[in-house]
Design a protein around this motif. Sequence first.
Motif, PDB file in Angstrom:
ATOM      1  N   PRO A  97     -46.984  24.824 139.778  1.00 29.22           N
ATOM      2  CA  PRO A  97     -48.106  24.887 138.841  1.00 29.22           C
ATOM      3  C   PRO A  97     -47.614  24.798 137.401  1.00 29.22           C
ATOM      4  O   PRO A  97     -46.568  25.332 137.056  1.00 29.22           O
ATOM      5  CB  PRO A  97     -48.759  26.240 139.130  1.00 29.22           C
ATOM      6  CG  PRO A  97     -47.727  27.041 139.836  1.00 29.22           C
ATOM      7  CD  PRO A  97     -46.801  26.063 140.510  1.00 29.22           C
ATOM      8  N   SER A  98     -48.383  24.121 136.602  1.00 24.73           N
ATOM      9  CA  SER A  98     -48.023  24.011 135.195  1.00 24.73           C
ATOM     10  C   SER A  98     -48.396  25.305 134.484  1.00 24.73           C
ATOM     11  O   SER A  98     -49.328  25.999 134.895  1.00 24.73           O
ATOM     12  CB  SER A  98     -48.723  22.822 134.551  1.00 24.73           C
ATOM     13  OG  SER A  98     -50.120  22.956 134.687  1.00 24.73           O
ATOM     14  N   PRO A  99     -47.699  25.636 133.416  1.00 27.13           N
ATOM     15  CA  PRO A  99     -48.014  26.888 132.721  1.00 27.13           C
ATOM     16  C   PRO A  99     -49.421  26.830 132.124  1.00 27.13           C
ATOM     17  O   PRO A  99     -49.895  25.766 131.729  1.00 27.13           O
ATOM     18  CB  PRO A  99     -46.952  26.967 131.616  1.00 27.13           C
ATOM     19  CG  PRO A  99     -46.404  25.593 131.487  1.00 27.13           C
ATOM     20  CD  PRO A  99     -46.620  24.910 132.802  1.00 27.13           C
ATOM     21  N   PRO A 100     -50.103  27.962 132.106  1.00 25.85           N
ATOM     22  CA  PRO A 100     -51.469  27.967 131.569  1.00 25.85           C
ATOM     23  C   PRO A 100     -51.471  27.580 130.084  1.00 25.85           C
ATOM     24  O   PRO A 100     -50.587  27.940 129.332  1.00 25.85           O
ATOM     25  CB  PRO A 100     -51.942  29.410 131.765  1.00 25.85           C
ATOM     26  CG  PRO A 100     -50.706  30.225 131.944  1.00 25.85           C
ATOM     27  CD  PRO A 100     -49.654  29.293 132.478  1.00 25.85           C
TER      28      PRO A 100
END
Length: 125
Positions: A97-100
């Motif tokens: 997942p990409s960082p928020p």
Amino acid sequence: MNVADFTKRIDRILKFHDLSASAFADKIGVQRSSISHLLAGRNKPSLEFVMKVTAAFPEVDLYWLLHGEGHYPSKAKTAPTTQPQPEKKIKVDTPKPSPPQTKEIDKIVIFYSDGSFKSYSEKEY
């Protein structure tokens, strides 16, 4: 096909599975009266009836059911001839997942049931 012998084979299936005639009818999906009439010799079995029996009871050999030749329960259908192979586990690469990302609120709009609305922008709150 001799109907009396066919009835004896149906009775053998009932005894083998310890089923009543009504439970057998429910299991193969026919009316209970159909089984009653068949076992009493009043009706002959239909092809649909025979196919429902073999579908519900895979150990029943069609040729045995119709002609009385062969074995019941069918040895070929009750015991597997090969050992089941263990399932192979497949590794699946899942994306990380990409960082928020931080987002700021620009505008809030409230809609009312009469169709009107009120809009609030960043400067107003």
